[in-house]
Design an enzyme around this catalytic site. Sequence first.
Site, mmCIF file in Angstrom:
data_model
loop_
_atom_site.group_PDB
_atom_site.id
_atom_site.type_symbol
_atom_site.label_atom_id
_atom_site.label_comp_id
_atom_site.label_asym_id
_atom_site.label_seq_id
_atom_site.Cartn_x
_atom_site.Cartn_y
_atom_site.Cartn_z
ATOM 1 C CB SER A 77 36.956 44.107 39.076
ATOM 2 O OG SER A 77 36.857 45.437 39.541
ATOM 3 C CB CYS A 78 39.002 48.437 36.169
ATOM 4 S SG CYS A 78 37.632 49.324 36.957
ATOM 5 C CB SER A 79 38.300 47.849 41.562
ATOM 6 O OG SER A 79 37.679 49.025 41.099
ATOM 7 C CG HIS A 127 41.293 52.957 38.620
ATOM 8 N ND1 HIS A 127 40.969 52.215 39.734
ATOM 9 C CD2 HIS A 127 40.412 52.580 37.653
ATOM 10 C CE1 HIS A 127 39.933 51.443 39.456
ATOM 11 N NE2 HIS A 127 39.576 51.642 38.200
#
Length: 475
Positions: free
Chosen positions: A255-257, A377
């Site tokens: 995940s980019c998170s 982000h």
Amino acid sequence: MNHIRARTDAPPAAHEVVQPLLQRARAAQALFADADQIRTDEAVRAVAWSLYNPAHARELAELAVADTGLGNVPDKIIKNQRKTFGTLRDLLRVKTVGEIARDDRRGLVKFAKPIGVVGIVTPSTNPAATPVNKTMMALKGRNAVIVAPSPQGYNTTARTVDVMRAELRKIGLPEDLVQILPAPVSKETTQALMEAADLLVVTGSQDNVRRAYSSGTPAIGVGAGNVPVIIDETADLAAAARKICASKIFDNATSCSSENAVVIVDSVFDAAIAELQKAGGYLANDDDKTRIVNELWKDGKLNRHLIARDMTVLADGLGLPGAKDSKFILVQEEGVGPAYKLSGEKLSLVLAVYRVPDFPAAEQKVRAILDYQGRGHSLGLHTTDLQRAYDLAERFPVVRVLVNFAHTFGNGGGFDSGLEFTLTMGCGSWQKNSISENLNYRHFINITHLVVPIAEDKPSEEELFGPHWDRYGKD
């Protein structure tokens, strides 16, 4: 409908591949465009069930890992179901057909209309969950979808499209509301879709995002993640460590998170590290750090053989046999920027750790990390001092500030988070994105404004200019 395209970068052969799909999509969308809200929601439920169905959730998770080698099956099953369930919850609570808002004071009534055909570019990290997630949102707006998948995840996405089409057929709707580019997917056919669709939603490589923006078609893209989180001296250290671990290791950090750096204030550093180790972290020494940097990056790029891999594979590849029984790797870093590779996104079970004197220093370190990679982000904070969170949210160039969350599970929507469920996190102008929120149904509808006369709302010159005249005069 008149479709004007500013770019024709794709060769004629690629357009010939896309045009039949586009014609079928337009025909299907024309049949669906007049659906009422009940019928629209039936379509959304059907597509949601195509992936939430436990048999399909497992099948597609297994296929995704076999196809791409990224992530792990148990977590992909959870992702397939959790994201689908949460998105369905969000979508069934809103209206997207007919009148959707009324403001009698301003004399405005808003009506939702379809956009048309949505081109969806999907990544290898989520070859099942992302296509379904975006298709649900697109169908909520009574649109049709054509998916351009990552070549690496093509088999998974093709099967995902098959099960979505089967569920649509079951409820009597046109299968061609959802289609996929034929194999082999290429940059040329993806470009042709970008030029032909009415809207693009692009998740994955920044090259695809930039090409979408220049295609002449309205586009929604996302930026890169590189999430830093702060642990301050007021935090519940054990809870913070458990949450960071759960978030970091989920689906092997695809995940980019996923947290990429944890910044810890000095007064609780040793205790926080102890809790992170207790949660499953392997604390790398200086020799380990050298091996990690040398192996995780090859020729200046992340080593595709090590990203998003199980810990046993990662530990072997990094030459760290002592890490095999751990869940993630902690590597202490000091600097930020190109010379300090660990300060960037790692897409692996490796977490950079920074020790800073106090909270102001933690803020400075996080800002430096974001300025290097991930600006726009998100960031996280583990604290009991909520004023610090308010201050960060007011001053920092990010779309999301999460407080006391397992970041991966809160950032893309959660049952204890008010953010919309999504697999696409907009990063605003900080990463040249067109949205600064989580992708949601509002991005898949056009809105017609009915305007009726109201009582005149015209202030006097004194009301508007008075403060300026009083301070600076009329000359």
